[in-house]
Motif scaffolding. Structure first.
Motif, PDB file in Angstrom:
ATOM      1  N   ASP A  20      -3.073   2.683  10.139  1.00 20.48           N
ATOM      2  CA  ASP A  20      -4.266   1.926  10.515  1.00 20.48           C
ATOM      3  C   ASP A  20      -4.348   0.617   9.723  1.00 20.48           C
ATOM      4  OD1 ASP A  20      -4.987   3.857  12.342  1.00 20.48           O
ATOM      5  OD2 ASP A  20      -6.503   4.789  11.048  1.00 20.48           O
ATOM      6  N   ALA A  21      -3.996   0.655   8.444  1.00 14.35           N
ATOM      7  CA  ALA A  21      -4.025  -0.548   7.612  1.00 14.35           C
ATOM      8  C   ALA A  21      -3.012  -1.585   8.109  1.00 14.35           C
ATOM      9  CB  ALA A  21      -3.761  -0.200   6.150  1.00 14.35           C
ATOM     10  N   ALA A  22      -1.826  -1.121   8.506  1.00 13.82           N
ATOM     11  CA  ALA A  22      -0.795  -2.038   9.008  1.00 13.82           C
ATOM     12  C   ALA A  22      -1.170  -2.571  10.388  1.00 13.82           C
ATOM     13  CB  ALA A  22       0.556  -1.336   9.052  1.00 13.82           C
ATOM     14  N   ILE A  23      -1.607  -1.686  11.268  1.00 14.86           N
ATOM     15  CA  ILE A  23      -1.974  -2.102  12.622  1.00 14.86           C
ATOM     16  C   ILE A  23      -3.166  -3.062  12.584  1.00 14.86           C
ATOM     17  CG2 ILE A  23      -2.935  -1.271  14.823  1.00 14.86           C
ATOM     18  CD1 ILE A  23      -1.190   1.294  14.342  1.00 14.86           C
ATOM     19  N   GLY A  24      -4.119  -2.770  11.699  1.00 12.39           N
ATOM     20  CA  GLY A  24      -5.285  -3.636  11.553  1.00 12.39           C
ATOM     21  C   GLY A  24      -5.011  -4.897  10.753  1.00 12.39           C
ATOM     22  N   LYS A  25      -3.763  -5.057  10.321  1.00 16.78           N
ATOM     23  CA  LYS A  25      -3.316  -6.231   9.559  1.00 16.78           C
ATOM     24  C   LYS A  25      -4.067  -6.398   8.249  1.00 16.78           C
ATOM     25  CE  LYS A  25      -1.540  -8.448  13.614  1.00 16.78           C
ATOM     26  NZ  LYS A  25      -1.496  -9.575  14.494  1.00 16.78           N
ATOM     27  N   ARG A  26      -4.536  -5.267   7.689  1.00 16.10           N
ATOM     28  CA  ARG A  26      -5.158  -5.306   6.368  1.00 16.10           C
ATOM     29  C   ARG A  26      -4.097  -5.196   5.282  1.00 16.10           C
ATOM     30  NH1 ARG A  26      -7.987  -1.800   9.325  1.00 16.10           N
ATOM     31  NH2 ARG A  26      -7.288   0.027   8.157  1.00 16.10           N
ATOM     32  N   LYS A  27      -2.951  -4.612   5.613  1.00 14.62           N
ATOM     33  CA  LYS A  27      -1.816  -4.516   4.690  1.00 14.62           C
ATOM     34  C   LYS A  27      -0.565  -4.925   5.447  1.00 14.62           C
ATOM     35  CE  LYS A  27      -4.073  -2.996   1.169  1.00 14.62           C
ATOM     36  NZ  LYS A  27      -4.204  -3.752  -0.053  1.00 14.62           N
ATOM     37  N   MET A  60       0.873  -1.169   0.000  1.00 13.98           N
ATOM     38  CA  MET A  60       0.000   0.000   0.000  1.00 13.98           C
ATOM     39  C   MET A  60       0.908   1.217   0.000  1.00 13.98           C
ATOM     40  SD  MET A  60      -2.703   1.047   2.944  1.00 13.98           S
ATOM     41  CE  MET A  60      -3.762   2.449   2.786  1.00 13.98           C
ATOM     42  N   GLU A  61       0.670   2.124  -0.904  1.00 10.93           N
ATOM     43  CA  GLU A  61       1.428   3.367  -0.959  1.00 10.93           C
ATOM     44  C   GLU A  61       0.471   4.521  -0.701  1.00 10.93           C
ATOM     45  OE1 GLU A  61       3.345   3.497  -4.761  1.00 10.93           O
ATOM     46  OE2 GLU A  61       4.790   1.970  -4.209  1.00 10.93           O
ATOM     47  N   VAL A  62       0.828   5.373   0.262  1.00  8.71           N
ATOM     48  CA  VAL A  62      -0.005   6.536   0.575  1.00  8.71           C
ATOM     49  C   VAL A  62       0.892   7.754   0.741  1.00  8.71           C
ATOM     50  CG1 VAL A  62      -1.854   5.220   1.681  1.00  8.71           C
ATOM     51  CG2 VAL A  62       0.016   6.054   3.062  1.00  8.71           C
ATOM     52  N   PRO A  63       0.378   8.935   0.411  1.00  4.32           N
ATOM     53  CA  PRO A  63       1.152  10.146   0.652  1.00  4.32           C
ATOM     54  C   PRO A  63       1.403  10.312   2.152  1.00  4.32           C
ATOM     55  CG  PRO A  63      -0.855  10.630  -0.595  1.00  4.32           C
ATOM     56  CD  PRO A  63      -0.920   9.210  -0.181  1.00  4.32           C
ATOM     57  N   LEU A  64       2.496  10.943   2.495  1.00  2.00           N
ATOM     58  CA  LEU A  64       2.846  11.151   3.891  1.00  2.00           C
ATOM     59  C   LEU A  64       1.711  11.834   4.651  1.00  2.00           C
ATOM     60  CD1 LEU A  64       4.984  10.819   6.064  1.00  2.00           C
ATOM     61  CD2 LEU A  64       5.971  12.986   5.331  1.00  2.00           C
ATOM     62  N   SER A  65       1.001  12.713   3.978  1.00  2.00           N
ATOM     63  CA  SER A  65      -0.100  13.418   4.634  1.00  2.00           C
ATOM     64  C   SER A  65      -1.223  12.460   5.052  1.00  2.00           C
ATOM     65  CB  SER A  65      -0.658  14.505   3.716  1.00  2.00           C
ATOM     66  OG  SER A  65      -1.107  13.938   2.508  1.00  2.00           O
ATOM     67  N   ASP A  66      -1.279  11.258   4.444  1.00  3.49           N
ATOM     68  CA  ASP A  66      -2.287  10.254   4.795  1.00  3.49           C
ATOM     69  C   ASP A  66      -1.686   9.139   5.646  1.00  3.49           C
ATOM     70  OD1 ASP A  66      -4.161  11.662   3.318  1.00  3.49           O
ATOM     71  OD2 ASP A  66      -3.849  10.470   1.510  1.00  3.49           O
ATOM     72  N   TRP A  67      -0.662   9.473   6.422  1.00  2.29           N
ATOM     73  CA  TRP A  67       0.061   8.477   7.211  1.00  2.29           C
ATOM     74  C   TRP A  67      -0.860   7.663   8.115  1.00  2.29           C
ATOM     75  CZ3 TRP A  67      -0.233   8.520  12.476  1.00  2.29           C
ATOM     76  CH2 TRP A  67      -0.689   9.697  13.079  1.00  2.29           C
ATOM     77  N   LYS A  68      -1.878   8.297   8.674  1.00  2.00           N
ATOM     78  CA  LYS A  68      -2.765   7.595   9.597  1.00  2.00           C
ATOM     79  C   LYS A  68      -3.487   6.438   8.889  1.00  2.00           C
ATOM     80  CE  LYS A  68      -6.162   8.366  13.258  1.00  2.00           C
ATOM     81  NZ  LYS A  68      -6.372   6.981  13.383  1.00  2.00           N
TER      82      LYS A  68
END
Length: 132
Positions: A112-119, A100-108
């Motif tokens: 959340d995706a990593a913590i929730g184990k979705r990515k 998953m690639e997201v802009p730094l401004s969308d870090w949350k």
């Protein structure tokens, strides 16, 4: 840190020669390039991530700094054999683990995706400068 200049400023405040140790855990060319640019003479670079294709590397920069380039697979060979067998048997679905690639401004969103184990692997892209 949102740019190489900010990274350089932060590192040089601690050591005007650069970082003694750099690590690329992302596997995108600009990450490796930034590590090589910021590494101190006689420094050590640890390459943890790998890429899906060939990558251009400025070996002259490493050579001129007499820096060490150390690679690691970070897993045992037996882990790969077990993983391949599980995939062959259809017991593992890798789609949810894709990058998953997201802009730094969308870090949350990425956290959340990593913590929730979705990515499994989330890359934060400062200023979206890391597009290939």
């Amino acid at each position: 840190v949102t740019s190489f200049e900010e990274l350089q400023e932060a590192v040089y405040r601690k050591n005007p020669y650069g970082a003694h140790i750099t690590c690329d855990c992302v596997g995108i060319p600009v990450s490796l390039d930034n590590c090589i640019r910021i590494i101190a003479p006689n420094g050590n670079h640890l390459q943890i991530a790998c890429w899906g294709s060939n990558v251009e590397v400025d070996l002259n920069a490493l050579f001129l700094k007499e820096a060490n380039y150390i690679t690691t697979n970070s897993t045992a060979v037996s882990s790969w054999e077990i993983g391949m067998k599980l995939m062959e048997e259809g017991k593992v679905d890798l789609v949810p683990l894709m990058n998953m690639e997201v802009p730094l401004s969308d870090w949350k969103e990425g956290f959340d995706a990593a913590i929730g184990k979705r990515k499994f692997k989330v890359v934060l892209l400062p200023d979206n400068q890391f597009e290939e």
